[in-house]
Design a protein around this motif. Structure first.
Motif, mmCIF file in Angstrom:
data_model
loop_
_atom_site.group_PDB
_atom_site.id
_atom_site.type_symbol
_atom_site.label_atom_id
_atom_site.label_comp_id
_atom_site.label_asym_id
_atom_site.label_seq_id
_atom_site.Cartn_x
_atom_site.Cartn_y
_atom_site.Cartn_z
ATOM 1 N N ARG A 1 0.915 -1.138 0.306
ATOM 2 C CA ARG A 1 -0.743 -0.230 -0.063
ATOM 3 C C ARG A 1 0.329 1.497 0.259
ATOM 4 N N ALA A 2 1.752 1.289 0.745
ATOM 5 C CA ALA A 2 2.672 2.367 0.337
ATOM 6 C C ALA A 2 3.747 2.470 -0.975
ATOM 7 N N VAL B 1 -2.993 4.735 -6.199
ATOM 8 C CA VAL B 1 -4.376 4.185 -7.333
ATOM 9 C C VAL B 1 -5.299 5.828 -6.798
ATOM 10 N N LEU C 1 -9.121 5.372 -8.563
ATOM 11 C CA LEU C 1 -10.750 4.758 -8.872
ATOM 12 C C LEU C 1 -11.231 5.394 -9.518
ATOM 13 N N SER D 1 -14.055 9.298 -4.572
ATOM 14 C CA SER D 1 -15.460 10.105 -3.569
ATOM 15 C C SER D 1 -13.745 10.557 -2.909
ATOM 16 N N LEU E 1 -3.552 15.991 3.555
ATOM 17 C CA LEU E 1 -4.517 14.287 4.405
ATOM 18 C C LEU E 1 -4.084 13.293 3.940
ATOM 19 N N TYR E 2 -4.391 12.938 2.799
ATOM 20 C CA TYR E 2 -3.504 11.284 2.117
ATOM 21 C C TYR E 2 -1.929 11.903 2.280
ATOM 22 N N TYR F 1 -0.736 9.755 5.398
ATOM 23 C CA TYR F 1 -1.372 8.670 6.418
ATOM 24 C C TYR F 1 -0.278 7.604 5.411
ATOM 25 N N TYR F 2 0.677 8.549 5.116
ATOM 26 C CA TYR F 2 1.808 7.889 3.976
ATOM 27 C C TYR F 2 3.282 8.195 4.824
ATOM 28 N N ALA G 1 -7.605 13.438 -8.481
ATOM 29 C CA ALA G 1 -7.638 11.691 -8.246
ATOM 30 C C ALA G 1 -6.282 11.078 -8.879
ATOM 31 N N MET H 1 -4.055 12.846 -6.188
ATOM 32 C CA MET H 1 -3.871 12.124 -4.958
ATOM 33 C C MET H 1 -2.666 10.588 -5.524
ATOM 34 N N ALA H 2 -3.064 10.019 -6.846
ATOM 35 C CA ALA H 2 -2.632 8.454 -6.681
ATOM 36 C C ALA H 2 -0.794 8.725 -6.537
#
Lengths: 351, 306
Positions: free
Chosen positions: B77-78, B82, B84, B88, B101-102, B105-106, B141, B144-145
């Motif tokens: 995942r790290a 992705v 999608l 959303s 924010l995203y 997570y990493y 998006a 973000m990927a």
């Protein structure tokens, strides 16, 4: 990570005007509105319709005075109007005639108000007769209106405030937690999170902490409004009040998580959550006591989560009771919480 | 370290009523742009989501950057990014906040500014997500990927629903990602997109890979790499008799007759002569190279758009 997620949740929440209104402003408006409407009355007055006598003498005047002393709302109408209202079924008690030929009619369909009304009229008549005969003022038994266990007479606002606190927690759990998570799942927000290394528990914990904070703030806002507008305040310990509110918030949030596992779409969830929400709201005594409801219903509702919560919260807030006195209520509430939590663990899905 | 960015063997997914993916094998070397091309419902998205670890597979092996989900989920995942099919987000989050924010997570993340610049969203950095256009949302998006500087990026139908200009600007971003040395795996049902972006392709239909190769090789494999098109004013007439005259297959599609041919230069004379003899009321003649569309048609007997 947790803090950042929590902070983002908070920022996003404050941008959602609709949610802010329903959580913070709406309960205060309800408290204001209902609290003012029922401010001075000790329960709703019974309306007595009296047909205007053609000529009135000294006794009639005395009788009318005695009637008004009886906490009755007396309304004098001309005979035809009175008859029409009676036929339309709007009148519970109808008084007609003059001394000594009185006639009193009680509407069979409105007997719950009509019969006490009839009794009050009879009493007023006895009083008026005693006065007319010069027997002096009849003696009455002094009374006070009290909440059980405490001397202070609560206003309606004091009764309503804990009810609104409970309702707010319930709607937060079912809608701000349950509905939101169904929407996240339906719109694929959980899937987007699932491809990141963010542990899922961090996301959920941030959400739960955020809702606890909002529940605390919304309750505080209501307490402040009650204190400064109606002069009502918590009679019990702050800790006990906070503990009950905290437990309630946890139980209702768990219910939201549990129910969200039973719906694929927000439409279905809307239906499911309303099936839970409306009976709880209407039957748990949020706005009024359920004295008029059948006994079995009053007893049954004590085994659902909202009614015991309100009983404990009112006991503490209005009567200054100790939390220990509400052990059974807390136990029922906690049992619902455990049930909901277990269901949530089984049913909660990310996709 | 494995030299493959992705290796998939015998991947299967059975849904209650349909076999979504029926035994897919893929191998994608590092640094490649690899496309899954196929019509809607071919199983592209299900395949991708099993690889991304958000849909449970029924059978098969997946190796991502030499790692498996069973043993190294967090590590995978790290190191993957992705996008999608439908990303959303909260309505009232801004692109800058979403990327920050995203990124949080990493273990390692790129600055929001850099990503906004990359996808040309700097001007919209502080606008609410709900106010962005479809193309801007897709670009966000994509950004973000890329937030974790991933080695391997998955894009699921990155340009579906966008206007031609927005598609082209997105293609530029994807080409930029390739230049940075990332491996990109994307799905699409646009053959022009597949031809424009992909080093290699797998053509999928009914949950299976029909063929794999570079776009040029797939077209070359066709026995008839060129097509003569006769255009009519209105619906094309039945080509049965004409096919008899020239002695090859003729297919009527909409306002066209398509005549596949190995050698268009020498075939053209015969076709025109036959058309004159048969008084065929065509208005235009056009010779084109076969496309991936023809490859798909040849493999399945159906059009990609059907």
């Amino acid at each position: 990570m947790l803090f950042r997620q929590f902070w983002m949740e908070w920022k996003l929440y404050t941008r959602d005007r609709g949610a802010m209104f329903w959580t913070f402003a709406f309960p205060v408006l309800m408290l204001l509105g209902f609290g003012v409407i029922f401010r001075d009355s000790q329960g709703p007055q019974i309306r007595l319709v009296r047909i205007q006598p053609t000529q009135a003498g000294a006794f009639e005047d005395g009788f009318l005075k005695a009637l008004e002393e009886q906490h009755l709302k007396v309304e004098a109408l001309p005979p035809d109007r009175a008859e029409q209202e009676w036929k339309e079924g709007k009148v519970a008690v109808l008084l007609e005639g003059t001394e000594p030929d009185w006639r009193l009619r009680v509407n069979a369909y409105l007997a719950p108000q009509g019969m006490p009304g009839m009794g009050l009229v009879q009493q007023a008549y006895l009083v008026a007769q005693a006065r007319a005969l010069g027997q002096g003022e009849p003696r009455r038994i002094p009374f006070t209106v009290e909440s059980p266990g405490r001397v202070k007479a609560p206003s309606y606002a004091a009764f309503l405030l804990p009810g609104l606190v409970g309702l707010n927690l319930l709607s937060m759990g079912l809608f701000a937690v349950g509905m939101v998570n169904v929407a996240y799942r339906e719109k694929g927000k959980f899937r987007r999170l699932a491809v990141t290394p963010l542990p899922k528990w961090v996301f959920l914990l941030a959400q739960v902490l955020n809702r606890f904070l909002i529940a605390g703030l919304a309750t505080t806002v209501l307490l402040v409004a009650g204190r400064y507008i109606f002069g009502i305040q918590n009679q019990g310990s702050v800790l006990a009040f906070a503990l009950v509110v905290g437990l309630g918030a946890a139980v209702f949030m768990a219910m939201g998580f549990a129910l969200s596992g039973f719906a694929e779409t927000t439409e279905v969830y809307g239906a499911i959550s309303n099936i839970a929400f409306f009976p709880l709201m209407l039957l748990s005594g949020v706005y009024f006591t359920l004295d008029a409801a059948p006994k079995w219903l009053q007893q049954a509702v004590q085994f659902f989560p909202l009614a015991p919560f309100l009983r404990a919260l009112r006991g503490i807030f209005n009567d200054g009771a100790s939390l220990l006195a509400y052990g059974p209520q807390m136990a029922i509430l906690a049992a619902w919480g455990l049930l909901a939590f277990a269901l949530a663990l089984r049913r909660f899905r990310w996709t | 370290m494995s030299d493959s960015a992705l290796r998939v063997r015998g991947l299967r997914k059975q849904y209650p009523k349909v076999l979504a993916v029926g035994g897919v094998d893929l191998e994608v070397p590092r640094g490649e742009v690899f496309g899954l091309l196929g019509p809607n419902g071919a199983g592209k998205t299900t395949t991708l989501e099993m690889i991304e670890g958000i849909t449970e597979k029924d059978a098969g092996e997946i190796e991502i950057l030499g790692l498996t989900w069973e043993r190294s989920a967090r590590e995978i995942r790290a190191s993957i990014g992705v996008q999608l099919q439908a990303t959303s987000l909260y309505n009232k989050i801004t692109p800058r906040e979403a990327l920050t924010l995203y990124g949080s997570y990493y273990p390692r993340s790129r600055p929001a500014e850099e990503l906004l610049d990359l996808v040309q969203l700097t001007e919209k950095a502080d606008a609410f997500h709900i106010t962005l256009s479809g193309g801007q949302q897709q670009r966000l998006a994509l950004a973000m990927a890329l937030v974790n500087d991933p080695e391997l990026v998955f894009l699921d139908e990155p340009t579906t629903g966008l206007d031609p200009q927005a598609r082209r600007s997105l293609w530029e971003v994807v080409r930029g990602m390739k230049r940075e040395g990332r491996t990109i795996i994307l799905t699409t049902h646009y053959m022009d997109e597949a031809e424009a972006l992909c080093d290699r392709l797998a053509i999928m239909d009914h949950g299976r890979v029909l063929t794999t190769g570079t776009p040029a090789a797939l077209i070359q494999e066709l026995a008839v790499p060129s097509v003569v098109e006769l255009t009519f004013d209105g619906a094309a007439p039945d080509p049965g008799g004409f096919a008899g005259l020239i002695g090859t297959g003729v297919e009527a599609r909409g306002e066209l007759w398509e005549i596949p041919t190995r050698d268009p230069k020498s075939a053209l004379g015969g076709i025109l002569e036959a058309a004159e003899r048969g008084a065929v009321p065509f208005t235009q003649v056009h010779i084109r190279r076969a496309t991936l569309e023809d490859v798909f048609l040849h493999r399945t007997g159906r059009s990609l758009r059907d």
